[in-house]
Design a protein around this motif. Structure first.
Motif, PDB file in Angstrom:
ATOM      1  N   SER A 251      24.467 -42.859 -18.778  1.00 26.42           N
ATOM      2  CA  SER A 251      23.466 -43.876 -18.440  1.00 26.42           C
ATOM      3  C   SER A 251      22.130 -43.226 -18.087  1.00 26.42           C
ATOM      4  CB  SER A 251      23.959 -44.732 -17.268  1.00 26.42           C
ATOM      5  OG  SER A 251      25.155 -45.408 -17.601  1.00 26.42           O
ATOM      6  N   LEU A 252      22.163 -42.133 -17.323  1.00 19.21           N
ATOM      7  CA  LEU A 252      20.928 -41.454 -16.944  1.00 19.21           C
ATOM      8  C   LEU A 252      20.244 -40.823 -18.157  1.00 19.21           C
ATOM      9  CD1 LEU A 252      21.962 -39.743 -13.577  1.00 19.21           C
ATOM     10  CD2 LEU A 252      20.421 -41.687 -13.878  1.00 19.21           C
ATOM     11  N   LYS A 253      21.035 -40.268 -19.056  1.00 21.41           N
ATOM     12  CA  LYS A 253      20.445 -39.653 -20.246  1.00 21.41           C
ATOM     13  C   LYS A 253      19.734 -40.700 -21.108  1.00 21.41           C
ATOM     14  CE  LYS A 253      21.529 -36.541 -24.093  1.00 21.41           C
ATOM     15  NZ  LYS A 253      20.741 -37.289 -25.078  1.00 21.41           N
ATOM     16  N   ARG A 254      20.387 -41.841 -21.313  1.00 27.08           N
ATOM     17  CA  ARG A 254      19.758 -42.896 -22.114  1.00 27.08           C
ATOM     18  C   ARG A 254      18.504 -43.426 -21.430  1.00 27.08           C
ATOM     19  NH1 ARG A 254      25.292 -44.531 -23.220  1.00 27.08           N
ATOM     20  NH2 ARG A 254      25.169 -45.964 -21.444  1.00 27.08           N
ATOM     21  N   ALA A 255      18.571 -43.610 -20.107  1.00 30.53           N
ATOM     22  CA  ALA A 255      17.409 -44.121 -19.372  1.00 30.53           C
ATOM     23  C   ALA A 255      16.251 -43.133 -19.426  1.00 30.53           C
ATOM     24  CB  ALA A 255      17.804 -44.403 -17.921  1.00 30.53           C
ATOM     25  N   ARG A 256      16.558 -41.839 -19.330  1.00 31.15           N
ATOM     26  CA  ARG A 256      15.507 -40.815 -19.413  1.00 31.15           C
ATOM     27  C   ARG A 256      14.812 -40.859 -20.761  1.00 31.15           C
ATOM     28  NH1 ARG A 256      17.112 -34.918 -20.957  1.00 31.15           N
ATOM     29  NH2 ARG A 256      17.293 -36.163 -22.868  1.00 31.15           N
ATOM     30  N   ASP A 257      15.604 -40.987 -21.827  1.00 26.65           N
ATOM     31  CA  ASP A 257      15.027 -41.031 -23.176  1.00 26.65           C
ATOM     32  C   ASP A 257      14.153 -42.268 -23.348  1.00 26.65           C
ATOM     33  OD1 ASP A 257      16.360 -38.695 -23.712  1.00 26.65           O
ATOM     34  OD2 ASP A 257      18.038 -39.648 -24.752  1.00 26.65           O
ATOM     35  N   ARG A 258      14.626 -43.411 -22.874  1.00 24.06           N
ATOM     36  CA  ARG A 258      13.844 -44.639 -23.028  1.00 24.06           C
ATOM     37  C   ARG A 258      12.573 -44.610 -22.194  1.00 24.06           C
ATOM     38  NH1 ARG A 258      19.105 -47.337 -22.998  1.00 24.06           N
ATOM     39  NH2 ARG A 258      18.860 -47.683 -20.753  1.00 24.06           N
ATOM     40  N   ALA A 259      12.636 -43.943 -21.029  1.00 24.34           N
ATOM     41  CA  ALA A 259      11.467 -43.863 -20.155  1.00 24.34           C
ATOM     42  C   ALA A 259      10.469 -42.812 -20.623  1.00 24.34           C
ATOM     43  CB  ALA A 259      11.903 -43.564 -18.719  1.00 24.34           C
ATOM     44  N   GLY A 260      10.855 -41.975 -21.578  1.00 26.38           N
ATOM     45  CA  GLY A 260       9.953 -40.948 -22.083  1.00 26.38           C
ATOM     46  C   GLY A 260       9.747 -39.810 -21.105  1.00 26.38           C
ATOM     47  N   ILE A 261      10.769 -39.517 -20.288  1.00 30.04           N
ATOM     48  CA  ILE A 261      10.681 -38.422 -19.310  1.00 30.04           C
ATOM     49  C   ILE A 261      11.154 -37.134 -19.978  1.00 30.04           C
ATOM     50  CG2 ILE A 261      11.536 -37.560 -17.092  1.00 30.04           C
ATOM     51  CD1 ILE A 261      11.889 -40.495 -16.242  1.00 30.04           C
ATOM     52  N   ALA A 262      10.339 -36.116 -19.949  1.00 23.05           N
ATOM     53  CA  ALA A 262      10.666 -34.862 -20.636  1.00 23.05           C
ATOM     54  C   ALA A 262      11.626 -33.987 -19.830  1.00 23.05           C
ATOM     55  CB  ALA A 262       9.389 -34.082 -20.940  1.00 23.05           C
TER      56      ALA A 262
END
Length: 320
Positions: A251-262
């Motif tokens: 869940s955190l990995k998908r959220a990071r990708d969607r949020a555009g966090i590098a």
């Protein structure tokens, strides 16, 4: 092979008897199997400290593992020889130690935390919010029992945390209502399990023998129960366990990708961010040490790298 299989069974029983966690059990068995395979399936009784030294040295030199990884392998092999085979290995002075590296923790800014949480919903949002809002380790969060969440005092009691220690940490007021909803959801699941003839949760140590009915009491149930019951690897009984740690990681990995966090984001990143943001807000490092459950304040001091962005920020000559 029969001797090796019997040995693995002996190791597993010894780990269970000494109340090692399932994760530690898996890690130790993994290292012991790797050690046996690296020595062409020879039984460890035919080997000695020279082979152990060579195995640990290869991990550091060829595998380039982290010091903590090499130390875990050493602990696993010492457990094998000392507690299972009853063989005392001499002190291994020839081992090439993995080079320690001082790495700064990955920390999200407050805005990045907000962006990350905005990409989550439901249980994933609540779990991530608890991790960031309390500073709990991932497994401490997943293993929370209903009785250890005090909504009146806005406190969470962590039982048997890292190092076998109990501690208290804060419960954000903004999470009281969502957590109460989650607890009621757990109550409904527990009631359905009891009606179906189940409802017993795993209890640590010898509590199940000492308190016969405790395993079926709602207070001992997990705050974040799994959606389905499953077989307990400890005793092959069907129980409802807590949410799988992989659910949080995905869940955190998908959220990071969607949020555009590098940045690399894990559950522990939220713990690092919790400590860093408290320090930036001017809270005492000893208080943060207690909230995090660190044995030594030196461990907590790694977060002081952020103080140059706090109220007494160090300004570059260029900015001046």
């Amino acid at each position: 092979m029969a001797r090796i299989s019997a040995l693995v069974g002996d190791v597993r029983r010894a780990l269970v008897a000494r109340h090692y966690s399932v994760r530690t059990e898996g890690a130790y068995l993994g290292w012991i199997k790797r050690f046996i395979l690296a020595n062409r399936l020879r039984h460890p009784l035919e080997l000695g400290h020279r082979e152990v030294e060579a195995f640990l040295t290869r991990l550091a030199v060829e595998g380039r593992v982290a010091p903590a990884t090499q130390n875990q392998a050493l602990c696993a092999l010492l457990f094998l020889y000392r507690d299972v085979l009853r063989v005392q290995l001499p002190w291994m002075e020839e081992v090439v130690r993995a080079k320690p590296q001082r790495k700064l923790p990955v920390v999200l800014s407050r805005e990045e935390v907000r962006m990350l949480l905005a990409q989550l919903d439901g249980r994933a949002w609540l779990l991530a919010s608890v991790l960031y809002g309390t500073g709990l380790r991932l497994m401490e969060c997943l293993r929370l029992r209903v009785k250890d969440v005090d909504f009146q005092r806005c406190e969470i009691v962590v039982r048997d945390g890292k190092g076998g220690k109990d501690r208290r940490t804060l419960l954000p007021r903004s999470l009281v209502e969502p957590l109460q909803v989650e607890v009621e959801r757990a109550r409904v699941l527990h009631a359905s399990d009891v009606q179906a003839g189940f409802g017993e949760v795993w209890l640590p140590h010898a509590l199940a023998r000492k308190y016969r009915s405790a395993a079926r009491e709602f207070g001992w149930q997990y705050v974040f129960p799994a959606l389905r019951r499953s077989m307990d690897p400890r005793d092959d009984l069907e129980r409802r366990h807590h949410v799988d740690a992989e659910f949080v990681s995905r869940s955190l990995k998908r959220a990071r990708d969607r949020a555009g966090i590098a940045k690399h984001v894990t559950a522990h990143t939220l713990r690092h961010s919790f400590a860093t943001h408290l320090l930036e807000a001017g809270y005492d490092i000893r208080t943060i040490q207690e909230l995090l459950g660190h044995k030594d304040v030196a461990t907590t001091q790694i977060y002081t790298h952020v103080l140059n962005r706090g109220p007494h920020a160090v300004l570059s000559p260029l900015d001046r």
